[in-house]
Enzyme design. Structure first.
Site, PDB file in Angstrom:
ATOM      1  N   CYS A  19       0.801  -1.221   0.000  1.00 51.60           N
ATOM      2  CA  CYS A  19       0.000   0.000   0.000  1.00 51.60           C
ATOM      3  C   CYS A  19       0.838   1.277   0.000  1.00 51.60           C
ATOM      4  CB  CYS A  19      -0.958   0.004   1.184  1.00 51.60           C
ATOM      5  SG  CYS A  19      -0.118   0.001   2.773  1.00 51.60           S
ATOM      6  N   HIS A  76      -3.279  11.474  15.317  1.00 52.25           N
ATOM      7  CA  HIS A  76      -3.680  10.586  14.223  1.00 52.25           C
ATOM      8  C   HIS A  76      -2.460   9.833  13.708  1.00 52.25           C
ATOM      9  CE1 HIS A  76      -5.668   9.219  10.564  1.00 52.25           C
ATOM     10  NE2 HIS A  76      -4.667   9.724   9.860  1.00 52.25           N
ATOM     11  N   HIS A 122      -4.930   4.181   9.808  1.00 52.07           N
ATOM     12  CA  HIS A 122      -6.173   3.397   9.894  1.00 52.07           C
ATOM     13  C   HIS A 122      -5.845   1.921  10.068  1.00 52.07           C
ATOM     14  CE1 HIS A 122      -7.571   7.129   7.973  1.00 52.07           C
ATOM     15  NE2 HIS A 122      -8.703   6.882   8.620  1.00 52.07           N
ATOM     16  N   ASP A 153      -7.253  -6.862   6.435  1.00 53.31           N
ATOM     17  CA  ASP A 153      -6.595  -7.670   5.405  1.00 53.31           C
ATOM     18  C   ASP A 153      -5.103  -7.909   5.702  1.00 53.31           C
ATOM     19  OD1 ASP A 153      -5.652  -5.150   5.043  1.00 53.31           O
ATOM     20  OD2 ASP A 153      -6.419  -4.877   3.014  1.00 53.31           O
ATOM     21  N   ARG A 191      -4.246  -5.029   9.609  1.00 51.74           N
ATOM     22  CA  ARG A 191      -3.212  -4.197   8.973  1.00 51.74           C
ATOM     23  C   ARG A 191      -3.307  -2.784   9.546  1.00 51.74           C
ATOM     24  NH1 ARG A 191      -3.485  -1.058   3.890  1.00 51.74           N
ATOM     25  NH2 ARG A 191      -5.462  -2.128   3.488  1.00 51.74           N
ATOM     26  N   CYS A 217      -2.203   0.493   9.109  1.00 53.93           N
ATOM     27  CA  CYS A 217      -1.637   1.243   7.986  1.00 53.93           C
ATOM     28  C   CYS A 217      -1.296   2.653   8.486  1.00 53.93           C
ATOM     29  CB  CYS A 217      -2.688   1.277   6.877  1.00 53.93           C
ATOM     30  SG  CYS A 217      -2.126   2.084   5.399  1.00 53.93           S
TER      31      CYS A 217
END
Ligand code: FE
Length: 173
Positions: free
Chosen positions: A104, A141, A144, A148, A156, A158
């Site tokens: 990603c 922050h 997310h 998967d 995950r 990410c």
């Protein structure tokens, strides 16, 4: 000739100065009174205060939920052994053992160091139903979480690389 030398010296000084500035904003937390790798007390620091302390890029992601462009962050490909801390407050977040090669373009992990390292909240922005991951200590922050990921958790995490601060393991002699 003298003029050329003067310009060259000036240019070198400016270049050295900007390198020093970049180095400082990336690694020096002396100006951040809340930065700690050991204190896990929850922080309540206003964005007005964070804005004075954090770089503009980190502030945009950590405090305004911006997302860095994929394949641009410094850790997405890294396989070096070590620990990832919150770049805002120093809270321990992930170990490199739980990092996996994700396609990603952002650093991805299957598990945080502790359950309380992070916290979660629903994020329905951009017409999507996602779960946001925030630092468990300072509420910044991070990114997310998705379903998967690889075993054993199949999650995950990410993460935005800019929200992370990596410290390499010290090699045993
Ligand atoms: Fe934090």
């Amino acid at each position: 000739m003298k003029k050329t030398i003067t310009y060259t010296v000036l240019l070198l000084l400016i270049t050295a100065g900007s390198f020093a500035q970049n180095e400082r904003s990336a690694n020096d937390h002396a100006h951040n009174p809340w930065y700690s790798n050991t204190d896990t007390t929850r922080l309540q620091v206003s964005n007005t205060e964070w804005k004075k302390i954090l770089s503009a890029d980190l502030y945009a992601v950590a405090r305004e939920k911006d997302t860095e462009r994929p394949f641009t962050g410094k850790y997405w490909k890294s396989t070096i052994r070590g620990t990832y801390y919150c770049a805002v407050c120093g809270n321990m977040l992930f170990r490199s053992d739980t990092k996996f090669a994700s396609t990603c373009g952002w650093p991805s992990f299957y598990e945080p160091v502790r359950k309380t390292s992070v916290r979660y909240q629903p994020d329905d922005s951009y017409n999507m139903h996602r779960t946001e991951v925030l630092c468990g200590r300072c509420d910044s922050h991070l990114g997310h979480i998705f379903d998967d990921g690889p075993p054993p958790t199949h999650k995950r995490f990410c993460m935005n690389a800019i929200s992370l601060n990596f410290e390499q393991d010290v090699k045993k002699k």
